[in-house]
Design a protein around this motif. Structure first.
Motif, PDB file in Angstrom:
ATOM      1  N   ALA A   1      -0.804  -6.985  -5.240  1.00  0.00           N
ATOM      2  CA  ALA A   1      -0.897  -5.989  -6.153  1.00  0.00           C
ATOM      3  C   ALA A   1      -2.155  -5.065  -6.035  1.00  0.00           C
ATOM      4  CB  ALA A   1      -1.129  -6.834  -7.681  1.00  0.00           C
ATOM      5  N   ALA A   2      -3.152  -5.142  -5.223  1.00  0.00           N
ATOM      6  CA  ALA A   2      -4.130  -4.352  -5.556  1.00  0.00           C
ATOM      7  C   ALA A   2      -4.076  -3.377  -4.215  1.00  0.00           C
ATOM      8  CB  ALA A   2      -5.411  -5.112  -4.857  1.00  0.00           C
ATOM      9  N   SER A   3      -3.053  -3.488  -3.306  1.00  0.00           N
ATOM     10  CA  SER A   3      -2.639  -2.957  -1.965  1.00  0.00           C
ATOM     11  C   SER A   3      -2.517  -1.224  -2.587  1.00  0.00           C
ATOM     12  CB  SER A   3      -1.636  -3.421  -1.475  1.00  0.00           C
ATOM     13  OG  SER A   3      -1.073  -2.625  -0.362  1.00  0.00           O
ATOM     14  N   ASN A   4      -2.924  -0.328  -1.779  1.00  0.00           N
ATOM     15  CA  ASN A   4      -2.802   1.042  -2.073  1.00  0.00           C
ATOM     16  C   ASN A   4      -1.807   1.387  -1.060  1.00  0.00           C
ATOM     17  OD1 ASN A   4      -4.025   1.090   0.219  1.00  0.00           O
ATOM     18  ND2 ASN A   4      -5.942   2.214  -0.556  1.00  0.00           N
ATOM     19  N   ARG A   5      -0.995   0.512  -0.333  1.00  0.00           N
ATOM     20  CA  ARG A   5      -0.055   0.961   0.457  1.00  0.00           C
ATOM     21  C   ARG A   5      -0.263   1.439   1.792  1.00  0.00           C
ATOM     22  NH1 ARG A   5       2.728  -2.818  -0.906  1.00  0.00           N
ATOM     23  NH2 ARG A   5       4.625  -1.946   0.309  1.00  0.00           N
TER      24      ARG A   5
ATOM     25  N   SER B   1       9.099  -1.894   2.975  1.00  0.00           N
ATOM     26  CA  SER B   1       8.728  -1.529   1.625  1.00  0.00           C
ATOM     27  C   SER B   1       7.738  -0.201   1.629  1.00  0.00           C
ATOM     28  CB  SER B   1       8.189  -2.518   0.804  1.00  0.00           C
ATOM     29  OG  SER B   1       6.724  -2.730   0.995  1.00  0.00           O
ATOM     30  N   GLY B   2       7.578   0.309   2.769  1.00  0.00           N
ATOM     31  CA  GLY B   2       6.436   1.547   2.930  1.00  0.00           C
ATOM     32  C   GLY B   2       5.057   1.053   3.070  1.00  0.00           C
ATOM     33  N   LEU B   3       4.700  -0.169   2.905  1.00  0.00           N
ATOM     34  CA  LEU B   3       3.414  -0.781   3.402  1.00  0.00           C
ATOM     35  C   LEU B   3       2.922  -0.221   4.934  1.00  0.00           C
ATOM     36  CD1 LEU B   3       0.492  -2.238   3.010  1.00  0.00           C
ATOM     37  CD2 LEU B   3       1.752  -4.231   3.971  1.00  0.00           C
ATOM     38  N   VAL B   4       1.852   0.554   5.002  1.00  0.00           N
ATOM     39  CA  VAL B   4       1.402   1.016   6.241  1.00  0.00           C
ATOM     40  C   VAL B   4       0.174   0.305   6.570  1.00  0.00           C
ATOM     41  CG1 VAL B   4       0.516   3.078   7.591  1.00  0.00           C
ATOM     42  CG2 VAL B   4       2.310   3.271   5.728  1.00  0.00           C
ATOM     43  N   VAL B   5       0.016  -0.362   8.062  1.00  0.00           N
ATOM     44  CA  VAL B   5      -1.174  -1.086   8.433  1.00  0.00           C
ATOM     45  C   VAL B   5      -1.668  -0.321   9.800  1.00  0.00           C
ATOM     46  CG1 VAL B   5      -2.039  -3.337   9.014  1.00  0.00           C
ATOM     47  CG2 VAL B   5      -0.210  -3.397   7.359  1.00  0.00           C
ATOM     48  N   ARG B   6      -2.708   0.144   9.435  1.00  0.00           N
ATOM     49  CA  ARG B   6      -3.629   0.609  10.694  1.00  0.00           C
ATOM     50  C   ARG B   6      -4.469  -0.311  11.196  1.00  0.00           C
ATOM     51  NH1 ARG B   6      -4.166   6.194   7.380  1.00  0.00           N
ATOM     52  NH2 ARG B   6      -1.890   6.782   7.566  1.00  0.00           N
ATOM     53  N   ALA B   7      -4.631  -0.768  12.491  1.00  0.00           N
ATOM     54  CA  ALA B   7      -5.351  -1.499  13.098  1.00  0.00           C
ATOM     55  C   ALA B   7      -5.938  -1.324  14.564  1.00  0.00           C
ATOM     56  CB  ALA B   7      -4.710  -3.014  13.020  1.00  0.00           C
ATOM     57  N   LYS B   8      -7.044  -1.724  14.791  1.00  0.00           N
ATOM     58  CA  LYS B   8      -7.378  -1.614  16.157  1.00  0.00           C
ATOM     59  C   LYS B   8      -6.502  -2.789  17.190  1.00  0.00           C
ATOM     60  CE  LYS B   8     -12.043  -0.692  14.600  1.00  0.00           C
ATOM     61  NZ  LYS B   8     -13.494  -1.287  14.469  1.00  0.00           N
ATOM     62  N   MET B   9      -6.242  -3.847  16.755  1.00  0.00           N
ATOM     63  CA  MET B   9      -5.526  -4.759  17.365  1.00  0.00           C
ATOM     64  C   MET B   9      -4.544  -5.188  16.693  1.00  0.00           C
ATOM     65  SD  MET B   9      -6.931  -5.160  20.571  1.00  0.00           S
ATOM     66  CE  MET B   9      -8.335  -4.357  21.228  1.00  0.00           C
ATOM     67  N   PHE B  10      -3.069  -5.637  17.323  1.00  0.00           N
ATOM     68  CA  PHE B  10      -2.273  -6.377  16.585  1.00  0.00           C
ATOM     69  C   PHE B  10      -1.653  -7.602  17.399  1.00  0.00           C
ATOM     70  CE2 PHE B  10      -2.223  -1.772  15.534  1.00  0.00           C
ATOM     71  CZ  PHE B  10      -1.724  -1.701  14.370  1.00  0.00           C
ATOM     72  N   LEU B  11      -1.256  -8.392  16.759  1.00  0.00           N
ATOM     73  CA  LEU B  11      -0.836  -9.648  17.140  1.00  0.00           C
ATOM     74  C   LEU B  11       0.372 -10.139  16.631  1.00  0.00           C
ATOM     75  CD1 LEU B  11      -3.028 -12.765  17.902  1.00  0.00           C
ATOM     76  CD2 LEU B  11      -0.641 -13.226  17.197  1.00  0.00           C
TER      77      LEU B  11
END
Length: 574
Positions: free
Chosen positions: A23-27, A176-186
């Motif tokens: 719920a706290a996610s800003n997407r 759903s439109g959530l965007v996750v930016r990361a340095k590493m992905f697994l």
């Protein structure tokens, strides 16, 4: 406070934590490590990264954590009792925590019970509670780990897109439109979905034996072991007995040629649900048939029963499947024998299917298994002793309560497999070659489930289930969990790793997936700190950190191991 109440409260607090985080996610979320898949290894990877001072996020398409470890695979696959020493690090901690719930003291998680009860013995050896647990207890442990590490989890988020540039994944986008930016992905999914979306090379099905110089790959001769699917009695497979012109019986048989032995194909070894059933009336839910149940679908099973009875065999429920004892009157039901809980041939479309098609395939597996159980419990062609034994069991009121007692996780034994610069093969599992740069040990025998049930020379046969003996635990190389450098420099793949169909048949065990995921998360932190691609991580540095964390990287040759060939029948068909 009793242990059971403790677990209940942990589950409640975890369930509250997950939606609150969402719920706290800003997407748009930025973290150091994005883990796709809240499986057992997915949780371990995220928690390990957090413990090492990095931010981590788990993106989970479903509603639960723990994958198969919390999804019904409770009679844990460790091979023989002398191989539990291959489990270390955070995987061992998971089992220690599970054992503690049942009153096991620290450091005794893998000790064989000193006072075995014969009725509680499983098929291979009597396992302690830490390795023979209730699914909800395992899920509570994974929730506890996430809460302790303050790892954020986004449930119900299915991957829709992966954005890359300069050989690096920059962000993932969910449906759903959530965007996750990361340095590493697994990628910690059984299916290898992030890997595939990132354009990383993978394969499906079985390689030709010639590709890696193997012996058990490709199309196989009919099963040679009854436990792995050999029909030891003659059965007529045709719709009208004795008349091939009427075609083979439907549903349980395919009408297709065997093919060239050792040739490649894209068929997938069979799946099932690892259902948790109970014989305790106070906790038992009805195990009803599927909608539209048709006993004619199980005609081959009826003929197999008739032929066995005519041959003088005394049948029990364990003549059709295996069920192993868990705690509090529960049992882990699984495949064994020619017609059992595997829906043979039902998985071929699954690995590359979209979410809707996968759900359809899962429903087909549930319908098959419910029909199989209903047939054994009710059909008059089944001996009364078997019917009575099957009727003892039902779904558990206190397991998978949001799904009416049915497991939420289809047992995806194999799907996509990455093809990297290094590939684990049969030679590594047999111990004739050593994989470089160990990040964990494989220990289980090569366990290949059937891909087809067909007719050969007028008789039904299962094809694809012949396995290979693994004489001792063996190293899994770091190169098997990282892609080719030209394809992605910041991605790890710990479930759909780089292995041939044969090697994967040994590696694909939950303790191994957890270990590889801990190793990958540790390597990800080193790669971030040293600002290098994952393929250039300093292995000596990684090795030292893994050893310090208790991860087992080498097998002590002085330690007694299972002699080649001995016990292989006991390990079959996990």
């Amino acid at each position: 406070m009793t242990p059971r109440l403790t677990v209940a409260r942990l589950l409640l607090s975890f369930v509250a934590f997950g939606p609150a985080a969402r719920a706290a996610s800003n997407r748009v979320v930025e973290v150091d490590l994005c883990v796709y898949g809240g499986t057992s290894g997915g949780v371990i990877a995220a928690v390990q990264a957090a413990r090492l001072g990095k931010t981590a996020l788990i993106v989970e398409p479903g509603r639960h954590l723990g994958g198969m470890t919390a999804g019904g695979l409770s009679w844990t696959d460790v091979g023989n009792s002398d191989r539990v020493g291959a489990i270390g690090g955070m995987a061992r901690d998971v089992y220690e925590r599970i054992g503690a719930h049942y009153g096991q003291k620290p450091g005794t998680a893998f000790d064989t019970p000193t006072k075995p009860e014969q009725v509680r013995l499983g098929v291979d050896y009597e396992k302690p509670p830490s390795l023979a647990f209730e699914p909800h207890v395992a899920e509570a442990v994974f929730g506890e780990l996430v809460r302790e590490a303050k790892v954020r989890v986004e449930f119900g988020e299915r991957l829709a897109n992966v954005r890359k540039s300069d050989r690096r994944v920059r962000e993932v986008v969910t449906a759903s439109g959530l965007v996750v930016r990361a340095k590493m992905f697994l990628d910690a999914t059984y299916e290898g979905d992030l890997m595939a979306a990132a354009g990383i090379s993978y394969t499906l099905g079985r390689e030709a034996n010639a590709q890696y110089g193997e012996t058990a790959n490709g199309i196989q001769r009919p099963a040679t072991n009854p436990r792995a699917g050999k029909f030891e009695v003659a059965i007529d497979p045709y719709a009208r007995p004795g008349d091939p012109e009427t075609g083979v019986l439907p549903y349980l048989l395919r009408d297709e040629p065997l093919g060239a032995i050792g040739a490649a194909d894209r068929r997938i070894q069979s799946y099932n649900f690892r259902v948790c059933l109970t014989d305790q009336p106070g906790n038992r839910l009805p195990l009803g048939p599927p909608a539209g149940y048709d006993a004619n679908n199980y005609e081959l099973l009826a003929r197999w029963i008739g032929a066995r009875l005519a041959a003088g065999e005394q049948l029990t429920l364990r003549s059709f499947l295996k069920y192993d004892p868990l705690q509090h009157g529960k049992f882990d039901f699984n495949n064994r024998w020619p017609i059992s809980t595997d829906f043979i041939g039902g998985a071929d479309d699954y690995p590359e299917a979209n979410a809707a098609r996968r759900a359809e395939i899962a429903r087909a597996h549930e319908a098959y298994l419910r029909g199989f159980f209903h047939f054994l419990a009710n059909d008059p062609r089944v001996p009364k002793a078997v019917r009575d034994e099957m009727r003892r069991f039902g779904l558990c009121r206190d397991e998978f309560s949001d799904n009416a007692g049915w497991p939420h996780q289809l047992y995806v034994r194999e799907a996509r497999r990455m093809v990297s610069a290094f590939v684990m093969t049969e030679h590594h599992a047999r111990g004739t070659r050593a994989a470089p740069n160990s990040v964990g040990l494989g220990a289980y025998g090569v366990d290949l489930h059937a891909v087809r049930r067909i007719v050969v020379d007028g008789r039904p046969v299962n094809e694809g289930s012949n396995g290979v003996t693994v004489p001792r635990p063996y190293p899994i190389g770091y190169g098997a969990i990282v892609p080719k450098p030209a394809e992605a420099e910041n991605v790890f793949v710990t479930f759909a790793l780089s292995a041939s169909h044969v090697a994967f048949g040994s590696i694909r065990m939950e303790p191994v997936f957890m270990t590889l995921s801990q190793s990958a998360a540790t390597a990800a932190v080193i790669a971030m700190t040293d600002n290098v691609p994952v393929q250039q991580v300093d292995y000596a540095k990684l090795r030292d950190r893994l050893r310090a964390a208790g991860v087992v990287l080498e097998w002590d040759a002085a330690k007694p191991v299972q002699p080649a060939g001995q016990g292989e029948r006991k390990r079959k068909n996990r």
